[in-house]
Design a protein around this motif. Sequence first.
Motif, PDB file in Angstrom:
ATOM      1  N   ALA A 127       0.942  -1.248   0.051  1.00 19.13           N
ATOM      2  CA  ALA A 127      -0.152  -0.044   0.143  1.00 19.13           C
ATOM      3  C   ALA A 127       0.830   1.379   0.229  1.00 19.13           C
ATOM      4  O   ALA A 127       0.645   2.100  -0.652  1.00 19.13           O
ATOM      5  CB  ALA A 127      -0.909   0.011   1.253  1.00 19.13           C
ATOM      6  N   LEU A 128       2.028   1.216   0.701  1.00 19.17           N
ATOM      7  CA  LEU A 128       2.759   2.324   1.044  1.00 19.17           C
ATOM      8  C   LEU A 128       3.646   2.666  -0.416  1.00 19.17           C
ATOM      9  O   LEU A 128       3.798   3.722  -1.204  1.00 19.17           O
ATOM     10  CB  LEU A 128       3.905   2.212   1.774  1.00 19.17           C
ATOM     11  CG  LEU A 128       4.803   3.269   1.921  1.00 19.17           C
ATOM     12  CD1 LEU A 128       4.246   4.470   2.502  1.00 19.17           C
ATOM     13  CD2 LEU A 128       6.006   2.852   2.943  1.00 19.17           C
ATOM     14  N   ALA A 188       0.944   4.212  -2.793  1.00 19.88           N
ATOM     15  CA  ALA A 188       0.684   5.373  -2.487  1.00 19.88           C
ATOM     16  C   ALA A 188       1.838   6.571  -3.290  1.00 19.88           C
ATOM     17  O   ALA A 188       1.579   7.466  -3.816  1.00 19.88           O
ATOM     18  CB  ALA A 188       0.803   5.643  -1.142  1.00 19.88           C
ATOM     19  N   ILE A 238       1.442   6.498  -6.997  1.00 19.91           N
ATOM     20  CA  ILE A 238       0.624   7.422  -7.701  1.00 19.91           C
ATOM     21  C   ILE A 238       0.821   8.663  -7.357  1.00 19.91           C
ATOM     22  O   ILE A 238       0.640   9.528  -8.078  1.00 19.91           O
ATOM     23  CB  ILE A 238      -0.538   6.905  -6.866  1.00 19.91           C
ATOM     24  CG1 ILE A 238      -1.416   5.617  -7.385  1.00 19.91           C
ATOM     25  CG2 ILE A 238      -1.804   7.969  -7.117  1.00 19.91           C
ATOM     26  CD1 ILE A 238      -2.593   4.890  -6.555  1.00 19.91           C
ATOM     27  N   GLY A 239       1.608   9.124  -6.115  1.00 17.99           N
ATOM     28  CA  GLY A 239       2.151  10.399  -5.834  1.00 17.99           C
ATOM     29  C   GLY A 239       3.081  10.968  -6.911  1.00 17.99           C
ATOM     30  O   GLY A 239       2.978  11.977  -7.140  1.00 17.99           O
TER      31      GLY A 239
END
Length: 127
Positions: free
Chosen positions: A61-62, A65, A68-69
Amino acid sequence: MTDPTENDARFDRAARARHQAALDRIAPHTLARLRPRPASAPARARPRPWGWSLAGAGAAALALAVGIGTLAPDEPAPSPTAVVQAPAAAAPVADPDPYRDALAAFEEDPEMFLWLASAEAAPLAME
């Protein structure tokens, strides 16, 4: 010369005697703990390794994220009201790479690369 099988048998007897002497010196409660349990004794249920699964999911998940960032645009999309409004005095935009011009000079100067390949560049670099 002695028979090799006789030597093996003598060695085996000596090893068994030493093993029995070592077993005689072990405390009875230690021997009881070392004996295998009967098949009727219930084995403890091994806990499920949820910790590693949760850690892997958190790491994924990290990473998602962060990925996507980095794919998101740097500037937010203009709102419809911002397009209709007249632009204010334009502020000078900062150069995202302040060293671009300095590096461009090195890229455009072929004499620097010739100097790097020369014999005088290596002693100068060693100083």
